[in-house]
Write an enzyme that holds these catalytic residues in place. Sequence first.
Site, PDB file in Angstrom:
ATOM      1  N   ALA A  19       0.828  -1.209   0.000  1.00 36.18           N
ATOM      2  CA  ALA A  19       0.000   0.000   0.000  1.00 36.18           C
ATOM      3  C   ALA A  19       0.868   1.267   0.000  1.00 36.18           C
ATOM      4  O   ALA A  19       0.732   2.124  -0.891  1.00 36.18           O
ATOM      5  CB  ALA A  19      -0.944  -0.030   1.194  1.00 36.18           C
ATOM      6  N   ASN A 106       5.825   0.331  10.565  1.00 37.13           N
ATOM      7  CA  ASN A 106       5.352   0.415  11.952  1.00 37.13           C
ATOM      8  C   ASN A 106       6.351  -0.291  12.859  1.00 37.13           C
ATOM      9  O   ASN A 106       6.975  -1.269  12.447  1.00 37.13           O
ATOM     10  CB  ASN A 106       4.022  -0.336  12.099  1.00 37.13           C
ATOM     11  N   LYS A 188       4.873   7.366  17.608  1.00 31.95           N
ATOM     12  CA  LYS A 188       4.079   6.527  16.695  1.00 31.95           C
ATOM     13  C   LYS A 188       3.957   5.113  17.267  1.00 31.95           C
ATOM     14  O   LYS A 188       2.912   4.463  17.143  1.00 31.95           O
ATOM     15  CB  LYS A 188       4.749   6.512  15.309  1.00 31.95           C
ATOM     16  N   ASN A 192       0.587   2.795  17.733  1.00 29.83           N
ATOM     17  CA  ASN A 192       0.445   1.424  17.233  1.00 29.83           C
ATOM     18  C   ASN A 192       0.309   0.406  18.369  1.00 29.83           C
ATOM     19  O   ASN A 192      -0.366  -0.615  18.203  1.00 29.83           O
ATOM     20  CB  ASN A 192       1.639   1.043  16.336  1.00 29.83           C
ATOM     21  N   ASN A 196      -3.321  -1.042  17.274  1.00 28.10           N
ATOM     22  CA  ASN A 196      -3.175  -2.274  16.494  1.00 28.10           C
ATOM     23  C   ASN A 196      -3.620  -3.530  17.256  1.00 28.10           C
ATOM     24  O   ASN A 196      -4.505  -4.248  16.782  1.00 28.10           O
ATOM     25  CB  ASN A 196      -1.744  -2.398  15.952  1.00 28.10           C
TER      26      ASN A 196
HETATM   27  O1  PAF Z   1      -0.928   0.235  11.482  1.00 28.41           O
HETATM   28  C1  PAF Z   1      -1.890   0.977  11.238  1.00 28.41           C
HETATM   29  O2  PAF Z   1      -2.992   0.535  10.915  1.00 28.41           O
HETATM   30  C2  PAF Z   1      -1.689   2.471  11.299  1.00 28.41           C
HETATM   31  O3  PAF Z   1      -0.345   2.728  11.624  1.00 28.41           O
HETATM   32  C3  PAF Z   1      -2.611   3.224  12.260  1.00 28.41           C
HETATM   33  C4  PAF Z   1      -2.052   4.606  12.477  1.00 28.41           C
HETATM   34  C5  PAF Z   1      -2.753   2.516  13.581  1.00 28.41           C
HETATM   35  C6  PAF Z   1      -3.953   3.466  11.647  1.00 28.41           C
HETATM   36  O4  PAF Z   1      -4.686   2.321  11.367  1.00 28.41           O
END
Ligand code: PAF
Length: 303
Positions: A19, A106, A188, A192, A196
């Site tokens: 993506a 991530n 960040k 997550n 997540n």
């Molecule tokens: O991993 C993800 O899905 C994205 O980094 C986030 C910011 C949590 C948005 O869905």
Amino acid sequence: MQVKSRLKFPTLAIVGKGAIGGLMGFKCHQLGYNYQHLVKTQPQPLFKVTDITGVSHSFTPNASVITQPNPFDLLILPVKAYQVMSVLEQLAPFIEPHHIIMLLHNGMGTIEQVKEKLPNNPLIAATTSYGAFKPDANTLLETGLGQTHLGWIGSVDITLKQAIEPILSALLPPSHWHQDIALALWKKLAINSVINPLTAIHNLKNGELADIKYNANISNICLEISTVMRALDYSIDSTELIKNVQQVISATANNYSSMHQDLKFKRHTEIEFINGYVISKATELNIKVPHNQRLLEQIRQLE
Ligand code: PAF
């Protein structure tokens, strides 16, 4: 090619066409950059991209097979954290010490791994909140304009910075360059670490985490992360992390998180580089993080 002119028009190699990688290739195509995707198989079919304004674009991306890449100056890795080292292993015969490596994923923990393997290569770590979705291999929807945070790891020649930063800044704007990218990566990581696993465990869209019943858990996860961050000398309060998490929950309310999707499609998740990274740093610092530990165990069980 002379170093200066090579830096003026660097060739970008983007690993894969996921993506974010696909979106970056599309931006390179629009900006007229010299780029290639490094893919498993050729030839590449027509790629259809619907941008954030709803306009559709069709083009055939530049690509080379990853085992036979065309020469490049800057290698971008928008792959899962757990794929970084195997991709670098595969590309090892083609990577020279002057090649710039850019990590974009991530989680945390890969900077240490890459520095050990390629100590002399200029290294950039980045994180983006752009949203993109691929309903199938050759279709991409730009679902959210985000921001990109980038930073060099260690000291880097000023000429290199001046040549490369504007090129990368134009890709997923607005782009912010940081002296200490680790702080942005930790912020960040906190987002997550909450969104997540919770969306994956409870089978939720991100926005459903705004329900009051998740408040206490979100606060506890953020409190543990801010404790670890403070022990690492970052001046941060858990309220700032909670606020950031809430902002992303509302900005991405209709999205499913990447970990939710990974579990749904029975793929490996990035949990070891997200909550797992928090736990490994906490262990080094002798800090207890039971809420993060519980999420890690729950995801491991579901995997
Ligand atoms: O991993 C993800 O899905 C994205 O980094 C986030 C910011 C949590 C948005 O869905």
